[in-house]
Write a protein that holds these residues in place. Structure first.
Motif, PDB file in Angstrom:
ATOM      1  N   ILE A  61      34.243  39.051  31.389  1.00 57.29           N
ATOM      2  CA  ILE A  61      35.665  39.350  31.503  1.00 57.29           C
ATOM      3  C   ILE A  61      36.079  39.179  32.960  1.00 57.29           C
ATOM      4  O   ILE A  61      35.646  39.929  33.830  1.00 57.29           O
ATOM      5  N   GLN A  62      36.909  38.185  33.225  1.00 55.46           N
ATOM      6  CA  GLN A  62      37.356  37.875  34.590  1.00 55.46           C
ATOM      7  C   GLN A  62      38.629  38.655  34.889  1.00 55.46           C
ATOM      8  O   GLN A  62      39.702  38.319  34.417  1.00 55.46           O
ATOM      9  N   GLY A  63      38.497  39.697  35.709  1.00 54.55           N
ATOM     10  CA  GLY A  63      39.623  40.590  35.963  1.00 54.55           C
ATOM     11  C   GLY A  63      40.624  40.088  36.971  1.00 54.55           C
ATOM     12  O   GLY A  63      41.810  40.400  36.886  1.00 54.55           O
ATOM     13  N   THR A  64      40.172  39.329  37.972  1.00 58.47           N
ATOM     14  CA  THR A  64      41.062  38.803  39.010  1.00 58.47           C
ATOM     15  C   THR A  64      40.809  37.310  39.174  1.00 58.47           C
ATOM     16  O   THR A  64      39.786  36.775  38.743  1.00 58.47           O
ATOM     17  N   ASP A  65      41.752  36.629  39.824  1.00 58.67           N
ATOM     18  CA  ASP A  65      41.595  35.198  40.069  1.00 58.67           C
ATOM     19  C   ASP A  65      40.338  34.938  40.892  1.00 58.67           C
ATOM     20  O   ASP A  65      39.924  35.767  41.702  1.00 58.67           O
ATOM     21  N   ALA A  66      39.736  33.777  40.660  1.00 57.72           N
ATOM     22  CA  ALA A  66      38.555  33.381  41.427  1.00 57.72           C
ATOM     23  C   ALA A  66      38.789  32.001  42.032  1.00 57.72           C
ATOM     24  O   ALA A  66      39.606  31.224  41.535  1.00 57.72           O
ATOM     25  N   ILE A  67      38.077  31.715  43.096  1.00 60.85           N
ATOM     26  CA  ILE A  67      38.164  30.418  43.764  1.00 60.85           C
ATOM     27  C   ILE A  67      36.827  29.703  43.616  1.00 60.85           C
ATOM     28  O   ILE A  67      35.780  30.237  43.993  1.00 60.85           O
ATOM     29  N   ILE A  68      36.855  28.488  43.065  1.00 61.82           N
ATOM     30  CA  ILE A  68      35.659  27.671  42.894  1.00 61.82           C
ATOM     31  C   ILE A  68      35.857  26.376  43.672  1.00 61.82           C
ATOM     32  O   ILE A  68      36.672  25.529  43.281  1.00 61.82           O
ATOM     33  N   ALA A  86      40.573  47.271  44.536  1.00 54.33           N
ATOM     34  CA  ALA A  86      39.496  46.279  44.553  1.00 54.33           C
ATOM     35  C   ALA A  86      40.094  44.878  44.401  1.00 54.33           C
ATOM     36  O   ALA A  86      41.055  44.672  43.663  1.00 54.33           O
ATOM     37  N   LEU A  87      39.505  43.903  45.067  1.00 54.49           N
ATOM     38  CA  LEU A  87      40.075  42.557  45.105  1.00 54.49           C
ATOM     39  C   LEU A  87      39.394  41.598  44.125  1.00 54.49           C
ATOM     40  O   LEU A  87      40.040  41.020  43.272  1.00 54.49           O
ATOM     41  N   GLY A  88      38.102  41.415  44.237  1.00 51.34           N
ATOM     42  CA  GLY A  88      37.385  40.513  43.335  1.00 51.34           C
ATOM     43  C   GLY A  88      36.716  41.315  42.245  1.00 51.34           C
ATOM     44  O   GLY A  88      35.654  41.904  42.458  1.00 51.34           O
ATOM     45  N   VAL A  89      37.310  41.375  41.053  1.00 52.29           N
ATOM     46  CA  VAL A  89      36.832  42.266  39.996  1.00 52.29           C
ATOM     47  C   VAL A  89      36.495  41.471  38.735  1.00 52.29           C
ATOM     48  O   VAL A  89      37.238  40.573  38.329  1.00 52.29           O
ATOM     49  N   ALA A  90      35.376  41.781  38.139  1.00 57.31           N
ATOM     50  CA  ALA A  90      34.993  41.210  36.853  1.00 57.31           C
ATOM     51  C   ALA A  90      34.156  42.228  36.099  1.00 57.31           C
ATOM     52  O   ALA A  90      33.751  43.256  36.658  1.00 57.31           O
ATOM     53  N   GLY A  91      33.897  41.949  34.855  1.00 57.50           N
ATOM     54  CA  GLY A  91      33.061  42.827  34.051  1.00 57.50           C
ATOM     55  C   GLY A  91      32.359  42.034  32.986  1.00 57.50           C
ATOM     56  O   GLY A  91      32.700  40.881  32.708  1.00 57.50           O
ATOM     57  N   PHE A  92      31.358  42.617  32.400  1.00 56.77           N
ATOM     58  CA  PHE A  92      30.666  41.985  31.285  1.00 56.77           C
ATOM     59  C   PHE A  92      29.920  43.039  30.499  1.00 56.77           C
ATOM     60  O   PHE A  92      29.661  44.139  30.972  1.00 56.77           O
ATOM     61  N   GLU A  93      29.589  42.667  29.262  1.00 52.54           N
ATOM     62  CA  GLU A  93      28.771  43.538  28.429  1.00 52.54           C
ATOM     63  C   GLU A  93      27.332  43.063  28.457  1.00 52.54           C
ATOM     64  O   GLU A  93      27.036  41.947  28.907  1.00 52.54           O
ATOM     65  N   ALA A  94      26.434  43.872  27.948  1.00 54.47           N
ATOM     66  CA  ALA A  94      25.024  43.499  27.939  1.00 54.47           C
ATOM     67  C   ALA A  94      24.783  42.257  27.098  1.00 54.47           C
ATOM     68  O   ALA A  94      23.795  41.549  27.287  1.00 54.47           O
ATOM     69  N   VAL A 111      35.416  48.281  28.998  1.00 53.83           N
ATOM     70  CA  VAL A 111      35.187  47.472  30.202  1.00 53.83           C
ATOM     71  C   VAL A 111      36.511  47.026  30.799  1.00 53.83           C
ATOM     72  O   VAL A 111      36.709  47.081  32.020  1.00 53.83           O
ATOM     73  N   ILE A 112      37.446  46.596  29.949  1.00 56.50           N
ATOM     74  CA  ILE A 112      38.757  46.164  30.447  1.00 56.50           C
ATOM     75  C   ILE A 112      39.488  47.324  31.107  1.00 56.50           C
ATOM     76  O   ILE A 112      40.110  47.162  32.166  1.00 56.50           O
ATOM     77  N   ALA A 113      39.399  48.512  30.510  1.00 56.73           N
ATOM     78  CA  ALA A 113      40.024  49.687  31.127  1.00 56.73           C
ATOM     79  C   ALA A 113      39.401  49.962  32.489  1.00 56.73           C
ATOM     80  O   ALA A 113      40.103  50.317  33.455  1.00 56.73           O
ATOM     81  N   GLY A 114      38.077  49.800  32.607  1.00 51.45           N
ATOM     82  CA  GLY A 114      37.411  49.981  33.896  1.00 51.45           C
ATOM     83  C   GLY A 114      37.829  48.939  34.910  1.00 51.45           C
ATOM     84  O   GLY A 114      37.988  49.231  36.110  1.00 51.45           O
ATOM     85  N   ILE A 115      38.020  47.697  34.460  1.00 51.33           N
ATOM     86  CA  ILE A 115      38.497  46.634  35.351  1.00 51.33           C
ATOM     87  C   ILE A 115      39.899  46.952  35.849  1.00 51.33           C
ATOM     88  O   ILE A 115      40.198  46.810  37.048  1.00 51.33           O
ATOM     89  N   GLU A 116      40.758  47.378  34.944  1.00 52.83           N
ATOM     90  CA  GLU A 116      42.137  47.718  35.336  1.00 52.83           C
ATOM     91  C   GLU A 116      42.157  48.859  36.353  1.00 52.83           C
ATOM     92  O   GLU A 116      42.925  48.841  37.319  1.00 52.83           O
ATOM     93  N   ALA A 158      39.769  49.608  38.457  1.00 48.69           N
ATOM     94  CA  ALA A 158      39.249  49.092  39.729  1.00 48.69           C
ATOM     95  C   ALA A 158      40.331  48.337  40.480  1.00 48.69           C
ATOM     96  O   ALA A 158      40.480  48.479  41.702  1.00 48.69           O
ATOM     97  N   ILE A 159      41.112  47.521  39.765  1.00 54.64           N
ATOM     98  CA  ILE A 159      42.188  46.770  40.404  1.00 54.64           C
ATOM     99  C   ILE A 159      43.246  47.719  40.953  1.00 54.64           C
ATOM    100  O   ILE A 159      43.744  47.549  42.072  1.00 54.64           O
ATOM    101  N   GLU A 160      43.585  48.738  40.159  1.00 56.26           N
ATOM    102  CA  GLU A 160      44.591  49.711  40.599  1.00 56.26           C
ATOM    103  C   GLU A 160      44.129  50.473  41.841  1.00 56.26           C
ATOM    104  O   GLU A 160      44.953  50.892  42.671  1.00 56.26           O
TER     105      GLU A 160
END
Length: 471
Positions: free
Chosen positions: A327-334, A314-322, A302-307, A309-311
């Motif tokens: 896994i928060q790939g990029t900064d987020a604004i709350i 893609a701007l807002g990227v995250a991932g997760f398992e079932a 998943v981390i390899a897929g996030i990396e 996507a960023i490369e």
């Protein structure tokens, strides 16, 4: 022969195979790889609440000192807290944990200064292990004193979420904390209170409880439903090392990990989502994210897929398992506050996101989930299935069409097959049944999708029954 091997997330095996010289040898091999790659000569070490973890952590710390590394005992803390500190300091780390597997097993999760190690790193560690196998190792290692642990990493992890969510994110919510033996049990209550909610802990355990967020025990489900009568808006918990969330709604019904991840992604404004093939197909049909990229099971994939996507821009990227590990790939604004990326599985973030999203919408968590309109999913496992037997069964299911049709006949006619990770079969009528071998334990897992929860659970039950009879 040894039970120790790398799985989907770290090294795992029987406690008796890991204690003593093996844990130290793997640590020395890992540090040899880190030194070769120019990492600073410093190591952070954390652990979960298993009875065997303090002694193994002491061995890891001793091995680091013998290898010429300055070592820091970070005490008992969530794996993502240790990972956050490793990234902040730019140094390597080792987490002593068996995650969700039974207490007679344990493991080591390795972190390079830049994050989780890759599959290539695992190969390098195994190669280095051969070179250090005969290295002298001191026999006596004094036990760790919890009072001497450095609590800075845990404090910074707590502050990460208190600062990003604000003191009213959970205002007015009554959150049950299913404590059991998760290393995050005290932290969960502290953060809920800091964000304006009321934390109501229950079921603290002095012995280790193997809570698996892909195969919940009947006693866990019964306990959560019973506790719901206390008037909770939600129940928070996690697995042993707190990189997988457990979330139950106001009725005490468990929310599946991939649903938690999808709702958390929507809350954070993610537009590119990376998740394994085991996650619900409804992630694509929900319309909550712009792009979905599928991977094999395991956080390194998943981390390899996030990396990737960023490369690709893609701007807002995250991932997760079932299992819900987010896994928060990029900064987020709350609400105008920045939450920096954290590229490792985390349980706390998705729990907070879903509860805050429900409060913001003024609806219950069950209503928030129902609004997705997704098909029901279920999963469970057969334990004590040797890897070679699972492999032979899966090879036949994937490659032998006659066997596949005969085996699946009681479930339905196979219409499509995906062998990216295990064997995922779409049946006539749209139901899905997916078999794969666990990468962490001698288990065969089964996942299913169907129109309703009862049908999905029954499909899993029948699928595992057929597999057990065959095996």
């Amino acid at each position: 022969m040894t039970s120790l091997k790398f799985g989907t997330s770290g090294l795992r095996g029987l406690v008796g195979d890991l204690e003593g010289a093996p844990s130290r040898s793997y640590t020395v091999a890992f540090l040899a790889v880190m030194r070769e790659r120019g990492a600073p000569a410093r190591l952070l070490v954390g652990r979960d609440l298993r009875a065997s973890s303090p002694a193994i952590a002491a061995q890891v710390l001793a091995a680091a000192r013998e290898a010429g590394f300055e070592s820091t005992d970070c005490g008992a803390l969530p794996t993502p807290a240790l990972a956050l500190e490793s990234l902040r300091e730019g140094v390597a780390a080792v987490m002593v944990t068996g995650s969700h597997i039974p207490e007679d097993r344990n493991g080591l999760k390795f972190y390079a200064p830049g994050g989780e190690i890759t599959k290539a790193d695992e190969a390098a560690i195994l190669a280095a292990l051969d070179l250090v196998a005969d290295a002298p190792i001191a026999a006596d290692v004094p036990p760790l004193d919890p009072a001497n642990a450095n609590g800075a990493a845990l404090a910074r992890y707590r502050e990460r979420y208190v600062s990003a969510f604000g003191d009213e994110a959970l205002a007015g919510l009554r959150i049950g904390i299913y404590e059991h033996s998760t290393v995050a049990r005290d932290l969960l209550a502290e953060v809920v209170e800091a964000l304006g909610g009321t934390a109501l802990p229950f079921a603290r355990s002095r012995s280790f409880v193997p809570v698996d967020t892909e195969a919940y025990r009947d006693e866990d489900r019964a306990l959560l439903r019973k506790q719901a009568s206390d008037g909770f808006d939600a129940v928070f918990s996690a697995d042993g090392d707190a990189d997988r969330p457990l979330l139950a709604d106001e009725r005490g019904e468990i929310v599946r990990g991939d649903v938690i991840g999808l709702l958390a992604s929507a809350f954070l404004g993610v537009d590119t989502l990376v998740t394994p093939v085991t996650s619900s197909s409804a992630i694509e049909t929900s319309g909550l994210v712009g792009e979905v990229r599928r991977t094999r099971v395991g956080s390194p994939f998943v981390i390899a897929g996030i990396e990737a996507a960023i490369e690709s821009g893609a701007l807002g990227v995250a991932g997760f398992e079932a299992n819900g590990g987010f896994i928060q790939g990029t900064d987020a604004i709350i609400d105008g506050r920045t939450l920096p990326a954290l590229a490792t599985r985390d349980a706390l973030l998705p729990l907070l996101c879903v509860a805050a999203a429900a409060r913001r919408a003024g609806i219950s968590i069950s209503a928030l989930v129902a609004g997705l309109g997704i098909r029901a999913s279920a999963s469970h496992r057969l334990q004590n299935v040797p890897a070679e037997r699972s492999a032979a069964f899966l090879a036949s299911l994937a490659g032998d069409e006659a066997f596949r049709r005969t085996f699946l006949l009681p479930l339905g006619a196979p219409m499509a097959v995906d062998a990216l990770d295990g064997v995922r079969v779409t049946l006539a009528g749209g139901d899905v049944v997916h078999f794969r071998a666990s990468g962490n334990a001698p288990e065969l897992r089964c996942y299913a999708e169907a129109p309703g929860e009862i049908e999905a659970a029954e499909l899993v039950r029948r699928g595992l029954s057929l597999a057990e009879a065959h095996l």
